[in-house]
Design a protein around this motif. Sequence first.
Motif, mmCIF file in Angstrom:
data_model
loop_
_atom_site.group_PDB
_atom_site.id
_atom_site.type_symbol
_atom_site.label_atom_id
_atom_site.label_comp_id
_atom_site.label_asym_id
_atom_site.label_seq_id
_atom_site.Cartn_x
_atom_site.Cartn_y
_atom_site.Cartn_z
ATOM 1 N N GLY A 11 49.690 38.391 37.006
ATOM 2 C CA GLY A 11 50.285 39.718 36.926
ATOM 3 C C GLY A 11 49.297 40.857 37.005
ATOM 4 O O GLY A 11 49.686 42.027 36.902
ATOM 5 N N SER A 12 48.023 40.564 37.205
ATOM 6 C CA SER A 12 47.008 41.616 37.289
ATOM 7 C C SER A 12 47.247 42.509 38.494
ATOM 8 O O SER A 12 47.620 42.039 39.574
ATOM 9 C CB SER A 12 45.607 41.003 37.380
ATOM 10 O OG SER A 12 45.262 40.312 36.203
ATOM 11 N N ASP A 13 47.032 43.808 38.320
ATOM 12 C CA ASP A 13 47.102 44.726 39.458
ATOM 13 C C ASP A 13 45.719 44.847 40.082
ATOM 14 O O ASP A 13 44.783 44.119 39.718
ATOM 15 C CB ASP A 13 47.650 46.085 39.027
ATOM 16 C CG ASP A 13 46.760 46.779 37.984
ATOM 17 O OD1 ASP A 13 45.732 46.191 37.581
ATOM 18 O OD2 ASP A 13 47.097 47.908 37.584
ATOM 19 N N ALA A 14 45.579 45.765 41.031
ATOM 20 C CA ALA A 14 44.313 45.900 41.757
ATOM 21 C C ALA A 14 43.160 46.281 40.819
ATOM 22 O O ALA A 14 42.033 45.826 40.993
ATOM 23 C CB ALA A 14 44.454 46.938 42.870
ATOM 24 N N VAL A 15 43.441 47.122 39.840
ATOM 25 C CA VAL A 15 42.384 47.559 38.916
ATOM 26 C C VAL A 15 41.848 46.377 38.116
ATOM 27 O O VAL A 15 40.631 46.168 38.011
ATOM 28 C CB VAL A 15 42.918 48.651 37.970
ATOM 29 C CG1 VAL A 15 41.842 49.044 36.955
ATOM 30 C CG2 VAL A 15 43.369 49.874 38.757
ATOM 31 N N ALA A 16 42.759 45.584 37.548
ATOM 32 C CA ALA A 16 42.336 44.426 36.768
ATOM 33 C C ALA A 16 41.693 43.366 37.654
ATOM 34 O O ALA A 16 40.725 42.718 37.251
ATOM 35 C CB ALA A 16 43.542 43.840 36.022
ATOM 36 N N LEU A 18 33.347 34.994 31.824
ATOM 37 C CA LEU A 18 33.002 36.245 32.499
ATOM 38 C C LEU A 18 32.819 37.388 31.507
ATOM 39 O O LEU A 18 32.555 38.522 31.913
ATOM 40 C CB LEU A 18 34.100 36.620 33.509
ATOM 41 C CG LEU A 18 34.404 35.603 34.602
ATOM 42 C CD1 LEU A 18 35.498 36.131 35.528
ATOM 43 C CD2 LEU A 18 33.151 35.260 35.403
ATOM 44 N N GLY A 19 32.996 37.088 30.221
ATOM 45 C CA GLY A 19 32.856 38.124 29.204
ATOM 46 C C GLY A 19 34.033 39.069 29.137
ATOM 47 O O GLY A 19 33.901 40.210 28.673
ATOM 48 N N LEU A 20 35.209 38.608 29.563
ATOM 49 C CA LEU A 20 36.407 39.440 29.568
ATOM 50 C C LEU A 20 37.439 38.898 28.592
ATOM 51 O O LEU A 20 37.432 37.711 28.251
ATOM 52 C CB LEU A 20 37.015 39.495 30.978
ATOM 53 C CG LEU A 20 36.117 40.061 32.078
ATOM 54 C CD1 LEU A 20 36.802 39.949 33.435
ATOM 55 C CD2 LEU A 20 35.767 41.527 31.786
ATOM 56 N N GLU A 21 38.345 39.779 28.158
ATOM 57 C CA GLU A 21 39.412 39.402 27.244
ATOM 58 C C GLU A 21 40.759 39.495 27.942
ATOM 59 O O GLU A 21 40.929 40.268 28.898
ATOM 60 C CB GLU A 21 39.393 40.308 26.016
ATOM 61 C CG GLU A 21 38.098 40.227 25.206
ATOM 62 C CD GLU A 21 38.112 41.162 24.009
ATOM 63 O OE1 GLU A 21 39.114 41.906 23.846
ATOM 64 O OE2 GLU A 21 37.125 41.149 23.252
ATOM 65 N N ALA A 22 41.726 38.739 27.426
ATOM 66 C CA ALA A 22 43.046 38.676 28.052
ATOM 67 C C ALA A 22 43.717 40.048 28.123
ATOM 68 O O ALA A 22 44.431 40.356 29.084
ATOM 69 C CB ALA A 22 43.936 37.696 27.286
ATOM 70 N N GLY A 23 43.491 40.899 27.142
ATOM 71 C CA GLY A 23 44.123 42.215 27.124
ATOM 72 C C GLY A 23 43.659 43.145 28.218
ATOM 73 O O GLY A 23 44.299 44.175 28.483
ATOM 74 N N GLN A 66 49.720 43.146 30.781
ATOM 75 C CA GLN A 66 49.408 44.048 29.673
ATOM 76 C C GLN A 66 48.210 44.943 29.976
ATOM 77 O O GLN A 66 48.069 46.017 29.393
ATOM 78 C CB GLN A 66 49.159 43.246 28.408
ATOM 79 C CG GLN A 66 48.043 42.219 28.513
ATOM 80 C CD GLN A 66 47.888 41.376 27.268
ATOM 81 O OE1 GLN A 66 48.184 41.837 26.166
ATOM 82 N NE2 GLN A 66 47.435 40.148 27.418
ATOM 83 N N GLY A 67 47.364 44.529 30.898
ATOM 84 C CA GLY A 67 46.212 45.345 31.243
ATOM 85 C C GLY A 67 46.381 46.123 32.530
ATOM 86 O O GLY A 67 45.471 46.846 32.953
ATOM 87 N N ALA A 68 47.549 46.014 33.147
ATOM 88 C CA ALA A 68 47.774 46.655 34.446
ATOM 89 C C ALA A 68 47.983 48.162 34.300
ATOM 90 O O ALA A 68 48.617 48.619 33.357
ATOM 91 C CB ALA A 68 48.984 46.023 35.121
ATOM 92 N N TRP A 69 47.470 48.903 35.244
ATOM 93 C CA TRP A 69 47.663 50.352 35.289
ATOM 94 C C TRP A 69 48.943 50.705 36.047
ATOM 95 O O TRP A 69 49.407 51.826 35.997
ATOM 96 C CB TRP A 69 46.478 51.029 35.972
ATOM 97 C CG TRP A 69 45.207 51.012 35.183
ATOM 98 C CD1 TRP A 69 44.865 50.134 34.178
ATOM 99 C CD2 TRP A 69 44.092 51.887 35.329
ATOM 100 N NE1 TRP A 69 43.616 50.416 33.702
ATOM 101 C CE2 TRP A 69 43.110 51.486 34.390
ATOM 102 C CE3 TRP A 69 43.818 52.953 36.157
ATOM 103 C CZ2 TRP A 69 41.886 52.129 34.274
ATOM 104 C CZ3 TRP A 69 42.596 53.602 36.050
ATOM 105 C CH2 TRP A 69 41.637 53.198 35.108
ATOM 106 N N THR A 70 49.459 49.763 36.800
ATOM 107 C CA THR A 70 50.675 49.992 37.582
ATOM 108 C C THR A 70 51.685 48.908 37.239
ATOM 109 O O THR A 70 51.332 47.832 36.741
ATOM 110 C CB THR A 70 50.381 49.948 39.094
ATOM 111 O OG1 THR A 70 49.819 48.657 39.415
ATOM 112 C CG2 THR A 70 49.397 51.030 39.496
ATOM 113 N N ALA A 71 52.962 49.197 37.515
ATOM 114 C CA ALA A 71 54.017 48.228 37.226
ATOM 115 C C ALA A 71 55.131 48.369 38.255
ATOM 116 O O ALA A 71 55.422 49.473 38.732
ATOM 117 C CB ALA A 71 54.579 48.446 35.819
#
Length: 266
Positions: A94-99, A214-219, A224-229
């Motif tokens: 579900g990640s958008d381009a930013v994520a 990669l040093g990243l978190e699920a949030g 939930q981390g997407a800037w677009t929907a």
Amino acid sequence: MMITVLVKYVPDATADRQFEPDLTVDRVQVDGLLSELDEYAVEQALRIREQREDEDVEVTALTVGPADAEAAVRKALQMGADKAVLVCDDAVAGSDAVATSLVLAGAVKKAGGGVVPDLVMCGMASTDGGMGVVPAMLAERLGLPQITLASDVETEGDQVHVRRDGDLATETIGATMPLVLSVTDRSGEARYPSFKGIMAAKKKPLETVDLAELGLEAGQVGLQGAWTAVEAADTSPARTAGEIVQDEDGSGAKALADFLASKKFV
């Protein structure tokens, strides 16, 4: 010289694609494959390696997706890439381009052992999303210059020269590595994997990593981390039967002209 090629595992565009209840694309019920537009990036990376045969050039294929996305990097290996990396984590769905650019930036660094490669190559867009913004976002995150939409690529030393074909003009652009480079479907026909390449790919290294590595978190990713929907999605209406004009008495031309005029086509 290190080249990292970003590829994407996408639903087959010829299949009947649907949406999940959360309005993400259903990637389970539809066969997936390596995005055709990314094949051009793989091809250009391999051509650069062939042109610089006197140097040690390593081509790494990198993708983010479910376990099935291994098929995308496997094909890149069959085409001739040296190794592959798959970022596979359920939280990424579900990640958008930013994520996506955030995950890719971390994966690019990890694939290079903490070192940014000389070239990060991408297709012009993905065939499922079609936004075409990830290369620019990735360049920003990596702190690199970018050249996008290249139709022809030449390298010499640490210099890259590309031709970009626009609607009204053709540009020649130069830059110094390291950089992010995206290529179009005009850059050169992608090669088919040979039998030798398919067999050799089975022995090439393929590393699977998750967000924690990669040093990243699920949030930071996923819905939930997407800037677009996506707020709504509807299936395209079924095609209706066309109007048939009989021309038994020579009136067909007038009927056609009247139809075009009614639709304001003329």
